[in-house]
Design a protein around this motif. Structure first.
Motif, short mmCIF file in Angstrom:
data_model
loop_
_atom_site.label_atom_id
_atom_site.label_comp_id
_atom_site.label_asym_id
_atom_site.label_seq_id
_atom_site.Cartn_x
_atom_site.Cartn_y
_atom_site.Cartn_z
N SER A 1 0.85 -1.19 0.00
CA SER A 1 0.00 0.00 0.00
C SER A 1 0.88 1.23 0.00
CB SER A 1 -0.93 0.00 1.22
OG SER A 1 -0.18 0.08 2.42
N GLY B 1 -16.25 0.57 -1.37
CA GLY B 1 -15.19 -0.09 -0.62
C GLY B 1 -15.20 -1.60 -0.74
N SER C 1 -9.44 4.90 8.90
CA SER C 1 -8.60 4.53 7.77
C SER C 1 -8.20 5.75 6.96
CB SER C 1 -9.32 3.52 6.87
OG SER C 1 -10.46 4.12 6.27
N ASN D 1 -13.23 -4.54 7.57
CA ASN D 1 -12.52 -3.33 7.17
C ASN D 1 -12.59 -2.28 8.28
OD1 ASN D 1 -15.36 -2.78 6.54
ND2 ASN D 1 -14.60 -0.91 5.58
N ASP E 1 -7.24 -1.81 7.67
CA ASP E 1 -7.24 -0.54 6.96
C ASP E 1 -6.60 0.63 7.71
OD1 ASP E 1 -8.88 -2.30 5.65
OD2 ASP E 1 -10.38 -0.82 5.11
N HIS F 1 -6.67 2.25 2.85
CA HIS F 1 -7.92 1.95 2.17
C HIS F 1 -7.82 2.35 0.70
CE1 HIS F 1 -12.04 1.34 1.32
NE2 HIS F 1 -12.55 2.49 1.75
N THR G 1 -9.44 -2.56 -1.83
CA THR G 1 -9.52 -2.94 -0.42
C THR G 1 -10.14 -4.32 -0.21
OG1 THR G 1 -9.58 -0.66 0.35
CG2 THR G 1 -10.49 -2.32 1.82
N ARG H 1 -7.76 -6.92 -1.31
CA ARG H 1 -6.58 -6.92 -0.44
C ARG H 1 -6.87 -7.65 0.85
NH1 ARG H 1 -5.29 -6.47 4.48
NH2 ARG H 1 -6.64 -4.65 4.72
#
Length: 394
Positions: A14, A89, A220, A289, A317, A322, A327, A330
């Motif tokens: 990230s 998201g 996040s 998340n 996150d 994020h 996301t 991931r």
């Protein structure tokens, strides 16, 4: 109906705003993970039939054909198309689910699912201003104070830092060549993970609302990155020489009443567990998340879970960021690699999409000896009260 296998899930590190990945084209990041999936799986590129790609903030307007562009960049034949999917998201997870439905129904045997985010302008508050007010409402309803939210945020960073030290992220992360115009080197670790973060440091941040709990430190932040995997029909694995990591065991999306503080992911989890006949006790790893620390703490309270036990064991996150379109995938990638590392059977991923709805998916490790059963209309046993899954009033 055929089971959908998840093969070779990977992700980029990230990247923070202004960091090594800033300015990278979406197709560059998407090509990086798609190329890694092909290399690691050993799939014949000619057998890939489509690319389901998620890209939210930098997707439709800037790179509407990012899936097809990534396919070209990875050397796939021109016959391989690509398309975008968007569930904010949860878009990366939706890409996996959409690819799985294509495989399960026989529309395709092998599909790439991916997610990418590359824009360098902040994505704003998770769920917008309404999400912030909802998070504060949850804090009041569940009695979550500033100290608890800050402690959760610090734990997220420390768990992610520990995962790097112990090599837990080594198998899932592929380095990104940032190119000669960006220093001519590779980035191979997540930017923004802070092992030295403390509650004392976070206590000095001002709340976003007067007398509130939420700060920029316990929510996040926008990041850049990409993730991808193969989604393959189970009955084609042997002939293609592919080794699955897991199977999609079920998924659900659902909304909830927002007349009071609401847990966006909760109704999706309830619906998912009701469909599969499983309970939270069956789940070895749970990934939620971390849009806001208070949201995760509220869910842990409602579900009577220890947030430091099997929940986001390698951080999420708040530490890892994020990258909106990536996301969901991931999170799945991190969870499945950890499931394989620890020998667990089931992993459940849940994402709040704003505060008024959510999406969830259950994955079964390919190391399991027996397939999961997914009876329709099975009774839900996952949480003690259905009241806790939808509307919440102070």
């Amino acid at each position: 109906m055929r089971r959908a296998a998840i093969v070779a899930p990977v992700r980029t590190p990230s990247g923070v705003e202004g960091g090594a990945l800033s300015g990278m084209p979406a197709e560059w990041l998407a090509t990086t993970v798609l190329s890694a999936v092909i290399e690691r799986s050993g799939i014949d590129p000619l057998r890939i039939e489509d690319v389901a790609m998620a890209c939210v903030d930098g997707g439709l307007a800037n790179v509407p054909a990012v899936g097809a562009l990534a396919a070209r960049g990875a050397g796939l034949p021109f016959a391989v198309p690509g398309f975008l999917t968007d569930r904010h998201g949860g878009s990366g997870l939706q890409a996996v689910i959409t690819a799985a439905m294509m495989v399960q129904t026989g529309a395709a045997d092998v599909v790439v699912a991916g997610g990418v985010e590359c824009v360098t302008t902040p994505a704003g508050l998770p769920g917008g201003v309404e999400g912030l007010h909802n998070a504060e409402g949850l804090a009041g309803y569940y009695g979550i104070d500033r100290a608890a939210a800050d402690e959760f945020a610090v734990a997220s960073h420390r768990k992610a830092a520990r995962a790097w030290r112990q090599g837990a992220f080594g198998a899932e992360v592929v380095p990104v060549d940032v190119g000669p115009g960006h220093g001519g080197h590779q980035i191979g670790r997540d930017e923004g993970v802070r092992d030295d973060l403390s509650t004392h440091t976070l206590a000095g941040l001002r709340p976003l609302l007067p007398d509130g709990v939420v700060t920029v430190g316990n929510m996040s932040s926008h990041r850049l990155g990409a993730s991808a995997c193969l989604v393959v029909a189970e009955d084609r694995l042997t002939s293609l020489g592919l080794t699955p990591m897991a199977f999609l065991a079920g998924w659900a999306a659902a909304g909830c009443d927002t007349s009071g503080p609401a847990l966006g992911a909760a109704p999706a989890v309830a619906k998912l567990l009701g469909r599969t006949g499983h309970t939270l006790d069956d789940v070895d790893l749970l990934e939620i998340n971390e849009g806001y620390a208070v949201e995760v703490l509220a869910l842990a309270t409602a579900w009577e879970l220890d947030p430091l036990d099997r929940l986001n064991v390698n951080g999420s996150d708040i530490a890892l960021g994020h990258p909106v379109g990536a996301t969901g995938l991931r999170i799945m990638t991190t969870m499945l690699h950890e499931l394989g590392r620890t020998g667990g059977r089931f992993g459940l991923e849940a994402i709040a999409l704003g505060h008024d709805h959510g999406i969830a998916a259950l994955f079964e490790s390919a190391e399991s000896d027996e397939p999961v059963e997914t009876p329709r209309g099975a009774r839900f046993h996952g949480v003690r009260s259905s009241r806790r899954l939808g509307r919440h009033r102070a």
